[in-house]
Design a protein around this motif. Structure first.
Motif, PDB file in Angstrom:
ATOM      1  N   ASN A 350       0.859  -1.191   0.000  1.00  0.00           N
ATOM      2  CA  ASN A 350       0.000   0.000   0.000  1.00  0.00           C
ATOM      3  C   ASN A 350       0.890   1.234   0.000  1.00  0.00           C
ATOM      4  O   ASN A 350       0.847   2.074   0.899  1.00  0.00           O
ATOM      5  N   GLU A 352       1.075   3.927  -1.758  1.00  0.00           N
ATOM      6  CA  GLU A 352       0.506   5.278  -1.840  1.00  0.00           C
ATOM      7  C   GLU A 352       0.141   5.804  -0.449  1.00  0.00           C
ATOM      8  O   GLU A 352       0.433   6.951  -0.103  1.00  0.00           O
ATOM      9  N   GLU A 353      -0.469   4.944   0.353  1.00  0.00           N
ATOM     10  CA  GLU A 353      -0.833   5.351   1.717  1.00  0.00           C
ATOM     11  C   GLU A 353       0.422   5.525   2.566  1.00  0.00           C
ATOM     12  O   GLU A 353       0.512   6.465   3.378  1.00  0.00           O
ATOM     13  N   ARG A 356       1.938   8.813   1.634  1.00  0.00           N
ATOM     14  CA  ARG A 356       1.087   9.910   2.136  1.00  0.00           C
ATOM     15  C   ARG A 356       1.347  10.163   3.619  1.00  0.00           C
ATOM     16  O   ARG A 356       1.474  11.299   4.066  1.00  0.00           O
ATOM     17  N   ARG A 357       1.461   9.072   4.376  1.00  0.00           N
ATOM     18  CA  ARG A 357       1.658   9.213   5.824  1.00  0.00           C
ATOM     19  C   ARG A 357       3.074   9.689   6.145  1.00  0.00           C
ATOM     20  O   ARG A 357       3.277  10.511   7.033  1.00  0.00           O
TER      21      ARG A 357
END
Length: 956
Positions: A350, A352-353, A356-357
């Motif tokens: 994951n 992308e997440e 982002r984080r």
């Protein structure tokens, strides 16, 4: 059923089964993944949403449909409709009828509270959107209606009330202080505080005393959720038991930690007696809570509580013991900096997440971020001891890694994170770490532990450690010497080809940040010459990275492409024929279904840079860009891809402005379509469309005037629409100024008087500072172009003595408010012409205004700009567009150079004034000195003498 045969033909839609069925059919199509089915359905719903009863039909559908998917779809559609249309914008039509507004407010609370949770959340959001505009003045009974539902005993209803109250009240945290805000908060407290407190006490009493009636035991999950919402609401923050998801008990505990931190920050004195008990309880909680993902929010909030306490001076005694600091490091910080299997899964599956984080600072609720904040908090008072303690742990972790890198790589990951936390004292997005812990040798750590990972020949081995190394360079770029950054650049370019999405994304982001750094003389720190050996590999790897799995619309890569073009400038020209094809192909693909706004923006910026840089060297190449781009642009415009239309207009403006000859036929064929009213209804289209029309006028006003008589009325129709709006009147003036400057005189002579009448009507109905400033620039430009006599005559032809009224009531008192060097120059030259080339100013009743006008002009030259705005004047920001309308996104690299319509003809308006007064005094000997000596104040006269001396002229 086709749109043309649809029964939604009138401005009012009947509330009947036929319309509900039609709505259902089109809503189902909006869920279709095929754009050719989905987009027409979305367009249809957009076309009918202005009809009366449309929102009522949506509410009926979400209440009564038998299909749950359609009910949820109707709820989301309704919320978005409210978001787009509820706000009433001055000068624009009311998009929701008054009867519909009344009906919605009368029914929505009850409907929200009786709906399933999925629908309840959407309606709760809709209520908060309406509340932002209407509460309390236009919806005074909202709170009362909500409070009465506390008595229902139905936890589903109570949760709905609390959720809605939260979304309604949370904006108070960020509002600017004002009397109106205090009055509104007081109303909320008077109405809501006591019932809320009673509900809280009752809720807490049941749980603390274990005095739970059978009803509560049967509804424990709902009741615990209710109790959590209560705690959340007190803080005004939104914050199934398995390994992954936090259960209600974890959510409740984490919210208590969050609230305790708020008390410690905001109510020091009152909270002080309770603080030691909270510290003890939260410490025990931390050391006894496991590493499972479901505890992440709880642990994060608990650590954040300790972080907020340890950096406050009167609590530092709780942490100053060496054993305490060691214990915090060993039992709280180090364990929560470890890279867990859950983090590894996110990194791989994951990405992308994860990005982002980690990159975008949205990891505010992660264990690592909280542990990092605690390190910084402890360093505020105990930097030396904390650095010494953590240095031991860092060395130990690196030692474990060295023994067996393949097995112990997570130890090095934690060590790098700990060093980063320890060294970072102040940080900005633009510069990375701007203030570092002097006890940490960042350069030595880079050489010994970071460079080895960057240099590793296999970019796909240990991707987490390589990502850590790249991030280290990115974060500490302002602290590392330039030679080390130059050493890192080719290594980062190589990492663009890593299979790991996180790794190649970090490499792109790091390069983009390095390319923005400034060195001496504000030039880029890394120069195109220094990049020359890597230019081809950089461009190849960036474009290849877009083809890697998971990165086809990677915004960091596209931003790095944009920044590379900007840095390298003419060095990219040899590669453009190949790259423009790749960019155009990418644009065609993403235009089918735009979903990544940042990626799309950087894509258009990259196109603009390609055009600018290439055509700067050879303007003739503009044709090859048009050949590549126009087929895609045509498809975007024909399919009305709303997100892209404003961008297309900006790029077309750039292309047209580069042309050195007359307007090509391809542009002229488009011109009539640009005047269609539907295009001007969308706020986001207005700035780029005005600029495009200005480009048409600059390059081909004569062609436009001669090719068809209806084009000028079309332009004037656009002008009339724009100046009627407070938000867009300045755009109307931009357009009219271009018409005045470029259109052949004979082609607009018949329209001049009507133009001025429209402006006076707007002045009468709504005179704002912004309009006055634009009006003054326009009339002075008119005087410069057609002469002061023509300006005076057109005013007086509308109404006798109008010219004097405009000078006395507008120009003389307001000219000080004109801002911008070009705008001031236009006004100065225009007023000089009025003073010296308009006989009526010397020989009629207008003569009394001559000296005050000269004094105002000298004030424009010498006094500070008057930027005051009347207290009662409210401006809608140009970007302040409601809801989901496509907002205008200015392309930085499509930017237009500021145009000076006067140009080289006047370089110094002060000298022009002196020379023009000398000429006037020669024609009227004695008049000018006499008028000056009797009326002009001494300070202004002194300035004027200076202008005359500089121009080497005298008054006679």
């Amino acid at each position: 059923m086709t749109v043309s045969s649809c029964i939604f033909s009138n401005s009012t839609m009947e509330l009947n089964d036929g319309n509900l069925q039609t709505l259902t059919e089109f809503m189902r199509k909006t869920l279709d993944p095929d754009p050719s089915v989905r987009r027409p359905a979305e367009k249809f719903l957009e076309s009918v949403e202005g009809n009366q009863n449309y929102p009522i039909l949506l509410l009926t559908l979400l209440e009564k449909s038998q299909d749950n998917v359609i009910r949820v779809c109707a709820a989301v559609t309704f919320k978005n409709y409210i978001k787009r249309n509820w706000r009433i914008i001055e000068d624009e039509p009311n998009k929701i009828s008054d009867p519909d507004r009344t009906t919605i407010k009368a029914n929505i609370v009850n409907l929200m509270l009786s709906s399933p949770e999925q629908i309840q959340k959407q309606l709760s959001d809709a209520i908060s959107i309406i509340g932002r505009e209407d509460f309390p003045l236009k919806w005074p009974d909202l709170l009362t209606e909500m409070v009465t539902r506390f008595q229902s005993g139905d936890f589903h209803i109570i949760n709905g009330v609390l959720r809605t109250a939260h979304s309604l009240f949370k904006r108070y945290r960020h509002e600017f202080k004002s009397n109106e805000l205090w009055l509104e908060i007081k109303l909320v407290l008077d109405t809501f505080a006591n019932p809320l407190t009673e509900l809280f006490k009752v809720s807490g009493g049941y749980i603390v005393n274990h005095d739970l009636p059978e009803f509560f035991e049967d509804n424990m999950e709902t009741w615990m959720s209710n109790f959590h919402n209560l705690l959340t609401l007190d803080n005004k923050l939104l914050q199934t038991d398995d390994e992954e998801e936090a259960g209600l008990l974890e959510l409740l505990k984490s919210q208590i930690c969050d609230n305790a931190a708020l008390y410690a920050q905001k109510y020091d004195e009152e909270f002080q007696p309770y603080l030691p008990r909270f510290v003890t309880a939260i410490w025990n909680l931390l050391v006894s809570t496991g590493q499972e993902v479901k505890y992440d929010l709880l642990v994060s909030n608990a650590i954040q509580f300790l972080a907020s306490v340890c950096e406050r001076p009167h609590y530092k005694h709780l942490f100053e013991d060496q054993n305490t600091l060691t214990s915090i490091c060993e039992k709280v910080i180090v364990p929560n900096m470890e890279f867990r299997s859950a983090d590894e899964e996110a990194f791989e599956d994951n990405s992308e997440e994860y990005i982002r984080r980690d990159l975008e600072g949205s990891d505010i609720d992660t264990r690592r971020r909280a542990a990092c904040d605690l390190v910084r908090g402890l360093c505020k008072f105990f930097e030396g001891p904390v650095t010494a303690i953590f240095s031991g742990y860092v060395n130990s972790m690196l030692g474990e890694y060295a023994k067996n890198p393949r097995m112990n790589w997570k130890h090095k990951d934690a060590a790098i994170y700990l060093v980063t936390s320890l060294a970072s004292k102040a940080q900005t997005a633009k510069h990375g770490i701007t203030q570092a812990n002097e006890l940490v040798n960042l350069t030595e750590f880079f050489v010994n532990h970071i460079l080895t990972d960057l240099k590793s020949p296999n970019v796909n081995e240990f991707p987490v450690l390589k990502s850590d190394a790249i991030k280290y360079v990115m974060i500490f770029r302002s602290q590392l010497p330039k030679e080390q950054l130059l050493q890192a650049v080719p290594l980062l370019v190589a990492h663009l080809q890593a299979e790991s999405t996180v790794e190649h994304t970090y490499a792109a982001h790091a390069l983009e940040r390095l390319f923005t750094m400034r060195g001496p003389n504000n030039s880029t720190l890394i120069t195109p010459v220094e990049m020359a050996p890597f230019t081809e590999q950089l461009l190849n790897n960036l474009f290849k990275a877009l083809a890697l799995p998971g990165s086809s619309e990677n915004e960091y890569i596209m931003k790095a492409i944009m920044r590379s073009f900007s840095l390298l400038q003419e060095a990219i020209v040899p590669y453009i024929p190949t790259l423009i094809g790749q960019l155009t192909h990418k644009l065609l693909l993403v235009s089918k279904n735009p979903s990544k706004p940042h990626f799309n923006h950087y894509l258009f910026e990259s196109l603009c840079l390609s055009i600018r840089i290439t055509c700067k060297a050879n303007p003739a190449t503009v044709g090859s860009f048009e050949e590549a781009l126009f087929p895609v642009f045509t498809e975007i415009l024909q399919n009305d891809v709303q997100e892209f239309v404003p961008y297309v207009f900006q790029v077309m403006s750039l292309l047209l402005e580069i042309h050195t000859s007359s307007i090509p036929n391809s542009y002229m064929a488009l011109f009539p379509h640009l005047l269609q009213p539907v295009l001007w209804e969308r706020t986001g289209n207005i700035p780029p469309l005005v600029r495009l029309l200005q480009a048409y006028l600059e390059k081909g006003a004569a062609t436009i005037a001669s090719s068809a008589a209806d084009k000028i009325p079309g332009l004037l129709g656009v002008f009339q629409k724009l100046i009627a709006s407070k938000a867009n009147d300045h755009q109307g003036f931009y357009l009219m100024n271009s018409i005045i400057e470029h259109m052949p005189t004979e082609s607009i002579v018949q329209y001049r008087k009507q133009i001025f009448i429209l402006l006076f009507q707007r002045l009468q109905s709504s005179k704002t500072t912004k309009f006055i400033k634009s009006f003054m620039v326009f009339i002075n430009l008119y005087g410069v172009k057609y002469g002061a006599i023509a300006l005076q005559e057109i005013f007086d032809s509308i109404q006798p003595k109008m010219f004097g009224m405009v000078l006395e009531k507008i120009v003389i008192p307001e000219v000080q408010k004109v801002s911008g060097p070009v705008e001031k120059k236009i006004c100065a030259v225009g007023i000089t012409k009025i003073l010296t080339e308009c006989p009526a100013m010397m020989d009629t009743e207008y003569t009394k205004l001559w000296t005050p006008l000269l004094q105002a002009l000298i004030g424009l030259f010498e006094l500070p700009e008057d930027d005051s705005i009347p207290d009662d004047e409210h401006f809608i920001d140009i970007e302040d567009t409601p809801g989901y309308q496509t907002a205008f996104s200015q392309l930085a690299f499509a930017g237009k150079k500021e145009h000076d319509p006067i140009g080289e003809a006047v370089n110094n308006p002060k000298l022009l004034l002196a020379q023009s007064l000398h000429k006037l005094s020669t024609a009227c000997p004695g008049r000018v000195p006499s008028m000056l000596s009797t009326s002009l104040n001494a300070e202004a006269l002194q300035y004027l003498q200076g202008y005359l001396q500089a121009a080497s002229v005298q008054l006679v």
